[in-house]
Structures are given as structure tokens and as C-alpha cells.
Write an enzyme that holds these catalytic residues in place. Sequence first.
Site, mmCIF file in Angstrom:
data_model
loop_
_atom_site.group_PDB
_atom_site.id
_atom_site.type_symbol
_atom_site.label_atom_id
_atom_site.label_comp_id
_atom_site.label_asym_id
_atom_site.label_seq_id
_atom_site.Cartn_x
_atom_site.Cartn_y
_atom_site.Cartn_z
ATOM 1 N N CYS A 115 0.824 -1.223 0.000
ATOM 2 C CA CYS A 115 0.000 0.000 0.000
ATOM 3 C C CYS A 115 0.855 1.269 0.000
ATOM 4 C CB CYS A 115 -0.944 0.007 1.192
ATOM 5 S SG CYS A 115 -2.118 -1.345 1.120
ATOM 6 N N HIS A 260 -3.601 7.120 1.053
ATOM 7 C CA HIS A 260 -3.907 5.809 0.474
ATOM 8 C C HIS A 260 -5.308 5.423 0.944
ATOM 9 C CE1 HIS A 260 -4.139 1.604 -0.206
ATOM 10 N NE2 HIS A 260 -3.988 1.297 1.061
ATOM 11 N N ASN A 290 -9.929 -0.656 -1.881
ATOM 12 C CA ASN A 290 -8.493 -0.434 -1.668
ATOM 13 C C ASN A 290 -7.738 -1.024 -2.861
ATOM 14 O OD1 ASN A 290 -5.809 -0.737 -0.913
ATOM 15 N ND2 ASN A 290 -6.265 -1.332 1.198
HETATM 16 O O1 UT7 Z 1 -3.765 -0.678 3.520
HETATM 17 C C1 UT7 Z 1 -3.965 -1.482 4.617
HETATM 18 C C2 UT7 Z 1 -5.000 -2.501 4.275
HETATM 19 N N1 UT7 Z 1 -5.814 -2.951 5.336
HETATM 20 C C3 UT7 Z 1 -6.593 -2.183 6.082
HETATM 21 O O2 UT7 Z 1 -6.631 -0.991 6.008
HETATM 22 C C4 UT7 Z 1 -7.490 -2.888 7.048
HETATM 23 C C5 UT7 Z 1 -7.562 -2.235 8.385
HETATM 24 N N2 UT7 Z 1 -8.595 -2.883 9.196
HETATM 25 C C6 UT7 Z 1 -9.895 -2.655 8.977
HETATM 26 O O3 UT7 Z 1 -10.236 -1.852 8.123
HETATM 27 C C7 UT7 Z 1 -10.889 -3.400 9.813
HETATM 28 O O4 UT7 Z 1 -10.217 -4.129 10.815
HETATM 29 C C8 UT7 Z 1 -11.802 -4.348 8.970
HETATM 30 C C9 UT7 Z 1 -12.726 -3.520 8.094
HETATM 31 C C10 UT7 Z 1 -10.958 -5.263 8.106
HETATM 32 C C11 UT7 Z 1 -12.656 -5.195 9.888
HETATM 33 O O5 UT7 Z 1 -13.426 -4.374 10.760
HETATM 34 P P1 UT7 Z 1 -13.463 -4.686 12.330
HETATM 35 O O6 UT7 Z 1 -14.386 -3.712 12.901
HETATM 36 O O7 UT7 Z 1 -12.039 -4.668 12.830
HETATM 37 O O8 UT7 Z 1 -14.106 -6.108 12.374
HETATM 38 P P2 UT7 Z 1 -13.528 -7.485 12.979
HETATM 39 O O9 UT7 Z 1 -12.412 -8.011 12.145
HETATM 40 O O10 UT7 Z 1 -13.273 -7.320 14.431
HETATM 41 O O11 UT7 Z 1 -14.780 -8.414 12.786
HETATM 42 C C12 UT7 Z 1 -16.033 -8.130 13.396
HETATM 43 C C13 UT7 Z 1 -17.015 -9.205 12.994
HETATM 44 C C14 UT7 Z 1 -16.485 -10.624 13.193
HETATM 45 O O12 UT7 Z 1 -17.564 -11.424 13.593
HETATM 46 P P3 UT7 Z 1 -17.776 -11.791 15.162
HETATM 47 O O13 UT7 Z 1 -16.523 -12.505 15.582
HETATM 48 O O14 UT7 Z 1 -17.966 -10.479 15.857
HETATM 49 O O15 UT7 Z 1 -18.990 -12.648 15.148
HETATM 50 C C15 UT7 Z 1 -16.071 -11.059 11.802
HETATM 51 O O16 UT7 Z 1 -16.127 -12.431 11.613
HETATM 52 O O17 UT7 Z 1 -17.306 -9.083 11.595
HETATM 53 C C16 UT7 Z 1 -17.109 -10.362 10.955
HETATM 54 N N3 UT7 Z 1 -16.677 -10.114 9.578
HETATM 55 C C17 UT7 Z 1 -17.538 -9.914 8.563
HETATM 56 N N4 UT7 Z 1 -18.882 -9.906 8.518
HETATM 57 C C18 UT7 Z 1 -19.454 -9.651 7.324
HETATM 58 C C19 UT7 Z 1 -15.416 -9.993 9.103
HETATM 59 N N5 UT7 Z 1 -15.442 -9.738 7.789
HETATM 60 C C20 UT7 Z 1 -16.755 -9.674 7.427
HETATM 61 C C21 UT7 Z 1 -17.419 -9.431 6.209
HETATM 62 N N6 UT7 Z 1 -18.760 -9.420 6.197
HETATM 63 N N7 UT7 Z 1 -16.747 -9.167 5.067
#
Ligand code: UT7
Length: 333
Positions: A115, A260, A290
Site C-alpha cells: 500500500c 492511500h 483499496n
Molecule cells: O492498507 C492497509 C489494508 N488494510 C486495512 O486498512 C485494514 C484495516 N482494518 C480494517 O479496516 C478493519 O479491521 C476491517 C474492516 C478489516 C474489519 O473491521 P473490524 O471492525 O475490525 O471487524 P472485525 O475483524 O473485528 O470483525 C467483526 C465481525 C467478526 O464477527 P464476530 O466474531 O464479531 O462474530 C467477523 O467475523 O465481523 C465479521 N466479519 C464480517 N462480517 C461480514 C469480518 N469480515 C466480514 C465481512 N462481512 N466481510
Amino acid sequence: MYNSKIIGVGRYIPKRVVTNFDLEKMMDTSDAWIRERTGIVERHFADVDSGETNSYMGAEASKIALKMAGLQASDIDFIIYATLSPEYFFPGAGCGLQQKLGIPGVGALDVRDQCTGFIYALTTADQFIKTGMYKNILVVGGEVQSTGINLTTAGRDVAVLFGDGAGAVVLTRTEEKDKGILRGNLHADGNFMKELSVENPGSGTHPFVDVEMVENGSIFPHMVGRMVFKHAVTRFPEVIRETFADAGLPVSDVDLVIPHQANERITEAVQMRLELPREKVFRNIHKYGNTTAASIPIALSEALEEGLIKDNSLVCLAAFGSGFTWGASLIRW
Ligand code: UT7
């Protein structure tokens, strides 16, 4: 010592639009979850089978940038191509781009900083121009993420974030002292290599690739999302402040920050921490997701088209991503 300035910018966005609703048909996710957590509404996926490959997109973006610069491909002295998704494991996408532009013999360097790749590429190009080694450098960021992500429920945390596209700039020598790239800062912390990575295939295992890797999913990107988020919202403002301080300017002087496009919530947090008004921080993640190394040059080309950058504007490009890597570039347009 010379200075370098951007005189041409172009982008190529693949034709196929993939909405959050399209993803709902492939995996257990929802438009509401994706919008709320990331700000993404749709992204574009390349049709590689029809030739819409990474270096094809890079070449199309480059042709637009060259036209804006009023240059021919033959005027280019060097190519720097930032990508994590070259069409071959080797050689790099820069060689593919050079072949498509028909300029054999011109040096082609690939940059592997994910990135932050475009910032690394631009800063490297700036150094080559400052020392007088090259006059016109094509700096490209291109990605085809769609063929490398796991588009099933098992990969949903990563798969919903990424999209394909390419952007290019022509960087040229200038004798103007206060114009062009004023400062660039590049950082990395390899202690976090695994937190956002694709482990296989790689030369650290023997054999290089086998069926087990496909079955256990280690060929797909792995991300500790919350940790990436936490570091991103700290490192973005930190490196932006560092770069302004190096240039002897207050952050409040900025006309446009182009971060980014990782996640709308990260962009929001960066804007708040820098105490900038919303209109000074560019966003287009809702349309493209992204696009990794391509996201900054794509955003730059849109910002120019929208009239957000004018002669003398102070523009700050900044990125954070896998490595972890992060960096910023400050430009007087
Ligand atoms: O350039 C760098 C690239 N990467 C990034 O910028 C990513 C940075 N991180 C983020 O943007 C966030 O961490 C995410 C958007 C990836 C995830 O958001 P979060 O609020 O941190 O969610 P989480 O990973 O803690 O997951 C929350 C819930 C989980 O379910 P439970 O355990 O609460 O039941 C996940 O299993 O959301 C679930 N989950 C989804 N649900 C629906 C994870 N991915 C998805 C999905 N659709 N695509």
C-alpha cells in the site's frame, strides 16, 4: 541538484463493476457491513483473461499521463512500477509495461512495498532526478487484487476490501526551487511482516508451492485487521507531521491530503487527528475499494480532474500498509 515535479497523471479503471451486493452472492457478507466498516460501495475487477492485466492497465494509465505531460514514451528515461500483484512472479510488471510502451532498453524497477508502494516509488524517482541521473521518469502503481483474494466466506475479512486499477505519473526535472516534490519520508517495521501478508508461494518453504498451501488457504492474503487499523491511524498522522516539519511548514497550510484509500474509517481518523476540514482530505474508496499501490495515483488523477489541485497548491500524499510500511510525500504543485 535539481528538483522534480509531476507534469502528467493518468488512471485506468477496469470496466467490470463489482458491488457489495454482488459480493453477497459469493460469500456471507452484507452491503451494510461493508459500508459501515469500510465506506466501500463498489470496486472494479480486471478481466485478465481478455488481456486486462496489471501491466496493460499500467500502460493505459501511462499513455494518459504522457499525453498530459506533452511527452512521447520515447522521452521516458526510467520506469518505476509499484505493485504487489505482477502478472508473473518474475520478471516484474515494469518490464511488461516497458514492452507495451515500446521503449526497449529503458530501465524498469519494480517496487514491493504494497500500500505504500507508490510513495516509495515516487520518492525513489525524485532522488534519481535530483541527482541528475534521469530527466523523465514514469512512476506507476497498478494492482490486480481480484485474482489473488479468497472470494468465499473464509476470506471475507480481506476480500471485501480490495479492488483493481492503475495510476501513473510522469515526473520530470525542474530548475524551479520551490516547486515539485519538497520532501519525502519512508518507513518500515518488519516486526509486523506477518500481520498483513501472503505467505505462500515463497522461497522460504520447500517445495516452493504444493497442494497443501492451496488447501490450507496460505496462498491468500492474511490480515490482522484490528492491528492494521490501530497502527494505520497512528502512523498516517505521524508521518504527515514529520514531512511537514522537515519542510518547515505547518500541517494547516495543506490544500489537499491524498491518503492511500485503505478504509473510510482510517481516513476519517487521520483527518480528525490532523484537525483538518473534511474537504481537505480526498476520498474515493466508495468507488474503488483499496487498490493498494494504485490508490494514490488514481486519487491524484481524480483530484486534478475535480479541480482540487491548482498551481501552487500544497499537496500531501501519504500511505500505510503491509510490512508494515508507511510514508509521505509533500508536493508544491
Ligand atoms: O492498507 C492497509 C489494508 N488494510 C486495512 O486498512 C485494514 C484495516 N482494518 C480494517 O479496516 C478493519 O479491521 C476491517 C474492516 C478489516 C474489519 O473491521 P473490524 O471492525 O475490525 O471487524 P472485525 O475483524 O473485528 O470483525 C467483526 C465481525 C467478526 O464477527 P464476530 O466474531 O464479531 O462474530 C467477523 O467475523 O465481523 C465479521 N466479519 C464480517 N462480517 C461480514 C469480518 N469480515 C466480514 C465481512 N462481512 N466481510
